[in-house]
Design a protein around this motif. Structure first.
Motif, short mmCIF file in Angstrom:
data_model
loop_
_atom_site.label_atom_id
_atom_site.label_comp_id
_atom_site.label_asym_id
_atom_site.label_seq_id
_atom_site.Cartn_x
_atom_site.Cartn_y
_atom_site.Cartn_z
N CYS A 16 28.40 2.18 -40.72
CA CYS A 16 27.27 1.12 -40.98
C CYS A 16 26.49 1.51 -42.42
CB CYS A 16 26.11 0.83 -39.98
SG CYS A 16 24.79 -0.31 -40.15
N CYS A 19 22.30 1.53 -41.43
CA CYS A 19 21.79 2.70 -40.70
C CYS A 19 22.55 3.86 -40.65
CB CYS A 19 21.46 2.35 -39.21
SG CYS A 19 22.89 2.05 -37.89
N CYS A 78 26.85 -4.16 -36.58
CA CYS A 78 26.86 -2.68 -36.26
C CYS A 78 26.45 -2.64 -34.59
CB CYS A 78 25.90 -1.93 -37.02
SG CYS A 78 25.15 -0.24 -36.51
N CYS A 81 22.29 -1.18 -35.06
CA CYS A 81 21.15 -1.99 -35.52
C CYS A 81 21.55 -3.34 -35.84
CB CYS A 81 20.89 -1.36 -37.07
SG CYS A 81 22.09 -1.74 -38.18
ZN LIG Z 1 23.90 -0.03 -38.33
#
Ligand SMILES: [Zn+2]
Length: 108
Positions: A16, A19, A78, A81
């Protein structure tokens, strides 16, 4: 239920951009079983010629999917997040293959 990364049997992993968490793209063992069964049901001609649903599943998810950045194409989010996969999340393998193709195109 605790959130966790998809447990894939076929596919690849990408990180991702928001994050940094690892994400999986592909099929779980159960999803792969359905995919393989349905493919074989729908492609009797190819099965007769020796092709297997397993081979197709392996090729599509372990080889082609990553080369095509399918998690980006399909707008995967993701698991941690929720950020949508952007062009920044391309895998090293996809970038490498693209560079090879660019090279080959420039030389010809
Ligand atoms: Zn993420």
């Amino acid at each position: 239920m605790q959130k966790q990364m998809k447990q894939i049997e076929y596919g690849y992993w990408w990180n991702c951009a928001a994050c940094g968490e690892e994400n999986a793209y592909g099929l779980t063992e159960a999803e792969a079983e359905v995919y393989i069964r349905e493919w074989e049901e729908n492609n009797a001609d190819e099965v007769a010629e020796g092709e297997t649903g397993y081979g197709v599943c392996d090729w599509n998810y372990n080889v082609i999917a990553e080369e095509n950045d399918e998690h980006i194409e399909e707008g995967e989010c993701c698991w941690k997040c929720g950020a949508v996969a952007t062009a920044e999340t391309r895998t090293d393998r996809a970038k490498f293959l693209d560079a090879l193709i660019d090279n080959a195109t420039q030389k010809s």
